[in-house]
Scaffold this motif. Structure first.
Motif, PDB file in Angstrom:
ATOM      1  N   GLY A   5       0.800  -1.218   0.000  1.00 43.86           N
ATOM      2  CA  GLY A   5       0.000   0.000   0.000  1.00 43.86           C
ATOM      3  C   GLY A   5       0.836   1.274   0.000  1.00 43.86           C
ATOM      4  N   ILE A   6       2.107   1.152  -0.382  1.00 43.23           N
ATOM      5  CA  ILE A   6       3.004   2.308  -0.426  1.00 43.23           C
ATOM      6  C   ILE A   6       3.205   2.678  -1.891  1.00 43.23           C
ATOM      7  CG2 ILE A   6       5.317   3.151   0.130  1.00 43.23           C
ATOM      8  CD1 ILE A   6       5.328   0.897   2.329  1.00 43.23           C
ATOM      9  N   VAL A   7       2.877   3.909  -2.232  1.00 39.62           N
ATOM     10  CA  VAL A   7       2.951   4.340  -3.620  1.00 39.62           C
ATOM     11  C   VAL A   7       4.267   5.065  -3.869  1.00 39.62           C
ATOM     12  CG1 VAL A   7       1.879   5.733  -5.418  1.00 39.62           C
ATOM     13  CG2 VAL A   7       0.443   4.525  -3.754  1.00 39.62           C
ATOM     14  N   ARG A   8       5.051   4.508  -4.762  1.00 39.46           N
ATOM     15  CA  ARG A   8       6.261   5.156  -5.271  1.00 39.46           C
ATOM     16  C   ARG A   8       6.270   4.902  -6.776  1.00 39.46           C
ATOM     17  NH1 ARG A   8       6.106   6.707  -0.856  1.00 39.46           N
ATOM     18  NH2 ARG A   8       7.781   7.201   0.585  1.00 39.46           N
ATOM     19  N   THR A   9       6.467   5.947  -7.532  1.00 37.89           N
ATOM     20  CA  THR A   9       6.493   5.805  -8.987  1.00 37.89           C
ATOM     21  C   THR A   9       7.856   5.280  -9.426  1.00 37.89           C
ATOM     22  OG1 THR A   9       7.337   8.043  -9.368  1.00 37.89           O
ATOM     23  CG2 THR A   9       4.921   7.779  -9.227  1.00 37.89           C
ATOM     24  N   ASP A  10       7.901   4.821 -10.673  1.00 38.50           N
ATOM     25  CA  ASP A  10       9.177   4.392 -11.239  1.00 38.50           C
ATOM     26  C   ASP A  10      10.187   5.536 -11.199  1.00 38.50           C
ATOM     27  OD1 ASP A  10       7.899   2.020 -11.751  1.00 38.50           O
ATOM     28  OD2 ASP A  10       8.120   2.114 -13.934  1.00 38.50           O
ATOM     29  N   VAL A  11       9.708   6.742 -11.460  1.00 36.59           N
ATOM     30  CA  VAL A  11      10.595   7.911 -11.448  1.00 36.59           C
ATOM     31  C   VAL A  11      11.170   8.116 -10.048  1.00 36.59           C
ATOM     32  CG1 VAL A  11      10.674  10.422 -11.702  1.00 36.59           C
ATOM     33  CG2 VAL A  11       9.476   9.035 -13.400  1.00 36.59           C
ATOM     34  N   GLN A  12      10.353   8.002  -9.029  1.00 37.48           N
ATOM     35  CA  GLN A  12      10.841   8.177  -7.659  1.00 37.48           C
ATOM     36  C   GLN A  12      11.859   7.097  -7.293  1.00 37.48           C
ATOM     37  OE1 GLN A  12       6.837   8.213  -5.996  1.00 37.48           O
ATOM     38  NE2 GLN A  12       7.231  10.254  -5.144  1.00 37.48           N
ATOM     39  N   ILE A  13      11.598   5.885  -7.714  1.00 31.53           N
ATOM     40  CA  ILE A  13      12.527   4.789  -7.419  1.00 31.53           C
ATOM     41  C   ILE A  13      13.836   5.004  -8.167  1.00 31.53           C
ATOM     42  CG2 ILE A  13      12.919   2.301  -7.679  1.00 31.53           C
ATOM     43  CD1 ILE A  13       9.806   2.025  -7.229  1.00 31.53           C
ATOM     44  N   ARG A  14      13.751   5.408  -9.420  1.00 34.26           N
ATOM     45  CA  ARG A  14      14.976   5.679 -10.193  1.00 34.26           C
ATOM     46  C   ARG A  14      15.744   6.875  -9.621  1.00 34.26           C
ATOM     47  NH1 ARG A  14      15.461   2.639 -14.722  1.00 34.26           N
ATOM     48  NH2 ARG A  14      13.591   1.551 -15.424  1.00 34.26           N
ATOM     49  N   GLU A  15      15.044   7.861  -9.107  1.00 40.04           N
ATOM     50  CA  GLU A  15      15.722   8.989  -8.459  1.00 40.04           C
ATOM     51  C   GLU A  15      16.488   8.518  -7.227  1.00 40.04           C
ATOM     52  OE1 GLU A  15      12.556  11.794  -7.785  1.00 40.04           O
ATOM     53  OE2 GLU A  15      12.760  12.666  -9.783  1.00 40.04           O
TER      54      GLU A  15
END
Length: 109
Positions: free
Chosen positions: A80-90
């Protein structure tokens, strides 16, 4: 001809060492990413280490970082934790120089 052969062998050895070092840096970055995600997931101690190891192993599935991003995003989404691909790549980009420094310090030992 011998000097040329020696130079060629030296270049090949240096290339192999550079590739090995880059592999270690990426593996360390992935471990650090796994620890970051483990913290978001509320994992502690051995569970966090085991999760980080699973992120490192995920990188062996295919070339590039897509497999790692997909694993971390999927695991976070399940919790239930939202992290986008962009946030993960950052986060991966932020951790790369940290991993590089750690590996270089390990090599200098």
């Amino acid at each position: 001809m011998s000097t040329f052969d020696d130079r060629e062998r030296a270049e090949e050895a240096r290339y192999a060492l550079d590739q090995e070092t880059q592999f270690k840096i990426n593996a360390r970055r992935n471990k650090l990413l796994g620890l970051w995600a483990a913290e978001l997931l509320g994992l502690k101690d051995g569970d966090a280490e085991a999760y980080a190891k699973s992120v490192v192993i995920a990188d062996l599935e295919e070339a590039g970082d897509d497999d790692v991003v997909r694993k971390v995003r999927g695991d976070l989404e399940k919790a239930g934790i939202v992290r986008t691909d962009v946030q993960i790549r950052e986060e991966m980009a932020r951790l790369l120089p940290v991993a590089r420094e750690q590996i270089i310090n390990d090599i200098k030992g």
